[in-house]
Write a protein that holds these residues in place. Structure first.
Motif, PDB file in Angstrom:
ATOM      1  N   GLU A 144       0.839  -1.194   0.000  1.00  0.00           N
ATOM      2  CA  GLU A 144       0.000   0.000   0.000  1.00  0.00           C
ATOM      3  C   GLU A 144       0.872   1.241   0.000  1.00  0.00           C
ATOM      4  N   PHE A 145       0.589   2.157  -0.893  1.00  0.00           N
ATOM      5  CA  PHE A 145       1.328   3.416  -0.978  1.00  0.00           C
ATOM      6  C   PHE A 145       0.716   4.427  -0.014  1.00  0.00           C
ATOM      7  N   VAL A 146       1.568   5.038   0.797  1.00  0.00           N
ATOM      8  CA  VAL A 146       1.152   6.064   1.743  1.00  0.00           C
ATOM      9  C   VAL A 146       2.075   7.263   1.569  1.00  0.00           C
ATOM     10  N   ALA A 147       1.492   8.424   1.322  1.00  0.00           N
ATOM     11  CA  ALA A 147       2.294   9.640   1.174  1.00  0.00           C
ATOM     12  C   ALA A 147       2.877  10.040   2.523  1.00  0.00           C
ATOM     13  N   THR A 148       4.113  10.459   2.549  1.00  0.00           N
ATOM     14  CA  THR A 148       4.789  10.835   3.785  1.00  0.00           C
ATOM     15  C   THR A 148       5.725  12.003   3.528  1.00  0.00           C
ATOM     16  N   PHE A 149       5.936  12.822   4.586  1.00  0.00           N
ATOM     17  CA  PHE A 149       6.829  13.976   4.475  1.00  0.00           C
ATOM     18  C   PHE A 149       8.287  13.558   4.632  1.00  0.00           C
ATOM     19  N   GLY A 150       8.543  12.593   5.477  1.00  0.00           N
ATOM     20  CA  GLY A 150       9.911  12.160   5.709  1.00  0.00           C
ATOM     21  C   GLY A 150       9.944  11.020   6.707  1.00  0.00           C
ATOM     22  N   PHE A 151      11.138  10.728   7.186  1.00  0.00           N
ATOM     23  CA  PHE A 151      11.340   9.613   8.115  1.00  0.00           C
ATOM     24  C   PHE A 151      12.419  10.008   9.106  1.00  0.00           C
ATOM     25  N   ILE A 152      12.191   9.756  10.373  1.00  0.00           N
ATOM     26  CA  ILE A 152      13.183  10.034  11.396  1.00  0.00           C
ATOM     27  C   ILE A 152      13.617   8.713  12.022  1.00  0.00           C
ATOM     28  N   TRP A 153      14.931   8.551  12.140  1.00  0.00           N
ATOM     29  CA  TRP A 153      15.478   7.361  12.781  1.00  0.00           C
ATOM     30  C   TRP A 153      15.419   7.542  14.291  1.00  0.00           C
ATOM     31  N   VAL A 154      14.830   6.560  14.959  1.00  0.00           N
ATOM     32  CA  VAL A 154      14.779   6.541  16.422  1.00  0.00           C
ATOM     33  C   VAL A 154      15.154   5.130  16.854  1.00  0.00           C
ATOM     34  N   ASP A 155      16.383   4.954  17.331  1.00  0.00           N
ATOM     35  CA  ASP A 155      16.857   3.622  17.698  1.00  0.00           C
ATOM     36  C   ASP A 155      16.227   3.110  18.984  1.00  0.00           C
ATOM     37  N   ASP A 156      15.943   3.995  19.907  1.00  0.00           N
ATOM     38  CA  ASP A 156      15.402   3.573  21.204  1.00  0.00           C
ATOM     39  C   ASP A 156      13.913   3.249  21.050  1.00  0.00           C
ATOM     40  N   PRO A 157      13.482   2.014  21.306  1.00  0.00           N
ATOM     41  CA  PRO A 157      12.061   1.681  21.170  1.00  0.00           C
ATOM     42  C   PRO A 157      11.179   2.421  22.165  1.00  0.00           C
ATOM     43  N   GLU A 158      11.714   2.759  23.346  1.00  0.00           N
ATOM     44  CA  GLU A 158      10.915   3.491  24.315  1.00  0.00           C
ATOM     45  C   GLU A 158      10.632   4.910  23.840  1.00  0.00           C
ATOM     46  N   VAL A 159      11.624   5.530  23.192  1.00  0.00           N
ATOM     47  CA  VAL A 159      11.404   6.872  22.655  1.00  0.00           C
ATOM     48  C   VAL A 159      10.405   6.824  21.502  1.00  0.00           C
ATOM     49  N   ARG A 160      10.491   5.792  20.656  1.00  0.00           N
ATOM     50  CA  ARG A 160       9.500   5.643  19.580  1.00  0.00           C
ATOM     51  C   ARG A 160       8.096   5.490  20.148  1.00  0.00           C
ATOM     52  N   GLU A 161       7.980   4.698  21.188  1.00  0.00           N
ATOM     53  CA  GLU A 161       6.673   4.519  21.820  1.00  0.00           C
ATOM     54  C   GLU A 161       6.175   5.822  22.421  1.00  0.00           C
ATOM     55  N   LEU A 162       7.092   6.597  23.006  1.00  0.00           N
ATOM     56  CA  LEU A 162       6.712   7.878  23.595  1.00  0.00           C
ATOM     57  C   LEU A 162       6.176   8.837  22.540  1.00  0.00           C
ATOM     58  N   LEU A 163       6.893   8.954  21.420  1.00  0.00           N
ATOM     59  CA  LEU A 163       6.481   9.904  20.391  1.00  0.00           C
ATOM     60  C   LEU A 163       5.201   9.473  19.690  1.00  0.00           C
ATOM     61  N   SER A 164       4.989   8.195  19.522  1.00  0.00           N
ATOM     62  CA  SER A 164       3.824   7.716  18.768  1.00  0.00           C
ATOM     63  C   SER A 164       2.554   7.606  19.593  1.00  0.00           C
TER      64      SER A 164
END
Length: 273
Positions: A144-164
């Motif tokens: 499935e194609f989804v338009a996106t502005f960009g991508f940020i690398w976040v290695d820490d899974p806890e930080v990814r969970e926090l932001l999302s």
């Protein structure tokens, strides 16, 4: 004479029926370059019965090559051009159907059923080509194609969970995002992204340096909103011109005074000094 010359030197040569000789090597009194009939021209000039010429069908020579018969319609041959390669043209037109040509046709937007139908208009399909089309048309997955502005690398899974998951930043990212980072939703600019993430203690790096926002969001006013007093009476009085204001010491000087008896006493007499 001119018409015959143009047919021989231009039309027949363009069709590949004759080859032109070297005009410089001809004798001075020659009418033009010499002509040599090609194998294709000899095939066209072969003494074959008209009934046999018109009834010869197209057929597959092997698992990849199809020979176009004389009875094939031009439209049917042109219709299979996107997914065939020209093999031989000496005496007959041979076309090759390979996995590469079928793959290119599928990538160009042709469906396997369309390819099969166009080939069957010329000749019955052999089993290898039928299986090739069946395998090429098989769908093993979908993306499935989804338009996106960009991508940020976040290695820490806890930080990814926090932001999302936090309310301040949840609407900035696409859910789900691939492992290792977060996809930025369309319409989110970099200033907004950095400002929201910094409110949660997460800095955004751009080209190895911390990105600093260029705009400042105005804070919200708290408490009861004060009423603008620009339209009140004291404000109107303060905006009056200086000429129209009256000082406390300024008094009106009367020309005469009135006595208790009701008579006016002039302050000065005419002609007196």
């Amino acid at each position: 004479m001119e018409l015959a010359r143009r047919i021989a030197l231009e039309s027949l040569h363009s069709l590949g029926m004759v080859d032109l000789g070297d005009a410089e090597g001809d004798e001075p009194g020659a009418m033009g370059p010499t002509l040599r009939i090609t194998p294709r021209g000899r095939a066209y000039l072969a003494d074959a019965p008209e009934s046999r010429r018109g009834s010869e069908p197209s057929r597959f020579l092997d698992n990849q090559a199809i020979r176009i018969g004389r009875g094939a319609k031009v439209g049917s041959v042109v219709a299979i051009a996107p997914f065939v390669e020209i093999g031989g043209v000496s005496g007959a037109l041979d076309l090759h159907i390979t996995p590469q040509t079928v793959s290119h046709a599928l990538s160009a937007g042709f469906e396997a059923d369309v390819i099969r139908a166009r080939l069957e208009q010329l000749a019955p399909l052999p089993d290898p080509i039928s299986r090739l089309l069946t395998q090429a048309s098989a769908v093993i997955g979908r993306g499935e194609f989804v338009a996106t502005f960009g991508f940020i690398w976040v290695d820490d899974p806890e930080v990814r969970e926090l932001l999302s998951t936090r309310r301040q930043t949840a609407d900035l990212f696409i859910d789900p995002s691939p492992p290792g980072g977060l996809l930025i939703a369309p319409g989110v600019d970099l200033d907004r992204l950095a400002r929201r993430c910094r409110s949660l203690g997460v800095e955004i790096l751009v080209d190895g340096a911390v990105y600093r926002t260029r705009t400042v969001t105005p804070g919200r006013a708290s408490g009861t909103r004060r009423t603008d007093s620009s339209g009140t009476l004291p404000a109107l009085r303060s905006t009056r011109s200086p000429n129209s204001t009256r000082t406390p010491n300024s008094t009106r000087t009367p020309n005469s005074t009135r006595t208790p008896n009701g008579t006016r006493t002039p302050l000065y007499k005419r002609g007196s000094e």
